[in-house]
Design an enzyme around this catalytic site. Structure first.
Site, PDB file in Angstrom:
ATOM      1  N   THR A   8      28.155 -15.696 -18.916  1.00  0.00           N
ATOM      2  CA  THR A   8      27.794 -15.658 -17.496  1.00  0.00           C
ATOM      3  C   THR A   8      27.882 -17.010 -16.816  1.00  0.00           C
ATOM      4  O   THR A   8      28.257 -17.104 -15.648  1.00  0.00           O
ATOM      5  CB  THR A   8      26.343 -15.116 -17.351  1.00  0.00           C
ATOM      6  OG1 THR A   8      26.330 -13.785 -17.841  1.00  0.00           O
ATOM      7  CG2 THR A   8      25.869 -15.126 -15.920  1.00  0.00           C
TER       8      THR A   8
ATOM      9  N   CYS B  38       8.748  -6.989 -36.180  1.00  0.00           N
ATOM     10  CA  CYS B  38       7.866  -7.710 -35.253  1.00  0.00           C
ATOM     11  C   CYS B  38       8.563  -8.971 -34.760  1.00  0.00           C
ATOM     12  O   CYS B  38       9.370  -9.576 -35.462  1.00  0.00           O
ATOM     13  CB  CYS B  38       6.571  -8.108 -35.941  1.00  0.00           C
ATOM     14  SG  CYS B  38       5.571  -6.711 -36.432  1.00  0.00           S
TER      15      CYS B  38
HETATM   16  N1  ASP Z   1      27.194 -10.563 -21.115  1.00  0.00           N
HETATM   17  C1  ASP Z   1      27.038 -11.995 -20.948  1.00  0.00           C
HETATM   18  C2  ASP Z   1      27.501 -12.658 -22.216  1.00  0.00           C
HETATM   19  O1  ASP Z   1      26.798 -12.633 -23.198  1.00  0.00           O
HETATM   20  C3  ASP Z   1      25.630 -12.309 -20.644  1.00  0.00           C
HETATM   21  C4  ASP Z   1      25.312 -13.762 -20.475  1.00  0.00           C
HETATM   22  O2  ASP Z   1      26.079 -14.663 -20.676  1.00  0.00           O
HETATM   23  O3  ASP Z   1      24.157 -14.019 -20.089  1.00  0.00           O
HETATM   24  O4  ASP Z   1      28.574 -13.201 -22.260  1.00  0.00           O
END
Ligand code: ASP
Length: 337
Positions: free
Chosen positions: A7, A274
């Site tokens: 992301t 857990c």
């Molecule tokens: N789907 C994305 C990834 O893991 C989510 C992220 O980067 O936060 O590449």
């Protein structure tokens, strides 16, 4: 800085309304603050850039090899990676990079770096500062594989993704943070692992055996599913995610299947479902039966850490007894022992 995707480097694509990776020069353009450090940051971009849900062990092999090839050229490495499988990748590299004496810091973000409220900038800037930090003797302050996220520096093989929405997406419930970034970055010096030798050459172990099944025990689990996962030809090891302190159903059919798999020579390892706490199979009769069957205690391993350790140890040896013996050892701070 090694950019794999995730992301942090994605942009909204108006065509299909999804997030897609964009190129690295644009990421650096979003973080001019990096220029204020007296540091040289070089970058390497993977092609293709991926959403980390597509991570495969081949990416870990490429990352480990890249770090080995460039090891002498840099004080530290920052890996930009998607959050979804970051804890798996950080766990894997923690084992694969043997004799590591420099920081390897994974980071990413919950919001793309180009959006106004992004967490990516702070994560990236602090990760770079940590990767470059030295102690008064000139040794790296954090010679470990770590995850830096939302002001916390966590040991990679102790980390787990705990939130898909909050900026604090990672925790290491079984081990204290190695550093916390506030006005200054406060290092928890006692918790940070030191290499056995600062000068031993880095070795990378890229051979991984992935024939592992993970079985999360749950009420209603059937003998058919159990037998398929534990005794299948393609399974060399099984990670049993058990209840509480390592407990599982005590029904005879359940133990029969565990014993059958053990008799076939499968490596069976017990980790708890857990979020924190340790497996202690001696505590209840239901755990004791697993211990008698030869199930290895994962103590306070995370699932990600235990899986990576299995891949790594099985890649190094065909001898399952040896693998079991080494699973019980604390190799890279992944268990409290
Ligand atoms: N789907 C994305 C990834 O893991 C989510 C992220 O980067 O936060 O590449």
């Amino acid at each position: 800085m090694i950019y794999t995707g995730g992301t942090i480097g994605m942009k909204h694509d108006p065509k299909d309304q999804t997030l897609k990776p964009f190129d690295f020069s644009q990421i650096l353009g979003e973080v001019p603050e990096l220029g204020k450090y007296a540091l040289r940051v070089d970058s390497y971009t993977f092609d293709p850039l991926i959403d980390s849900s597509d991570v495969e062990p081949s990416l870990w092999q490429s990352l480990a090899t890249l770090i080995k090839d460039r090891y002498e050229d840099y004080d530290g490495f920052v890996i930009l990676h998607g959050t979804d499988t970051m804890a798996y990748s950080a766990s894997a590299l923690s084992f694969m990079l043997e004799n590591l004496a420099k920081p390897v810091i994974f980071t990413g973000s919950q919001l793309p770096i180009g959006v106004p409220r992004t967490d990516g900038k702070e994560n990236l800037i602090s990760a770079v500062e940590i990767a470059a930090a030295k102690d008064p003797e000139g040794h790296p302050l954090v010679p470990e594989v770590c995850i830096f996220f939302d002001s916390l520096l966590l040991r990679g093989n102790r980390s787990t993704k705990v939130s898909s929405e909050e900026f604090r997406a990672f925790r290491s419930p079984g081990f204290p943070a190695l550093a916390e970034a506030g006005i200054s970055i406060k290092y928890n010096r006692q918790a940070i692992l030191k290499p056995e030798s600062w000068s031993a050459p880095l070795r990378v172990s890229t051979s991984l055996d992935t024939r592992v099944s993970i079985l999360k025990i749950h009420p209603g689990i059937t003998p058919q599913v159990m037998r398929h996962l534990l005794c299948g030809d393609e399974t060399r090891a099984v990670l049993l995610e058990t209840y509480g302190s390592g407990n599982a159903p005590s029904g005879q059919w359940f133990l029969d299947i565990v014993n059958e798999a053990a008799a076939m020579g499968k490596v069976l390892m017990n980790v708890t479902q857990c979020l924190s706490g340790s497996v202690n199979m001696g505590l209840y009769a239901t755990g004791k039966a697993l211990e008698r069957a030869g199930v290895v205690s994962g103590l306070d391993s995370t699932t990600e850490g235990a899986l990576a350790k299995l891949f790594y140890l099985m890649g190094k040896s065909d001898d399952n007894d040896l693998v079991k013996a080494r699973l019980a050892e604390n190799l890279k701070g992944e268990i409290s022992k």
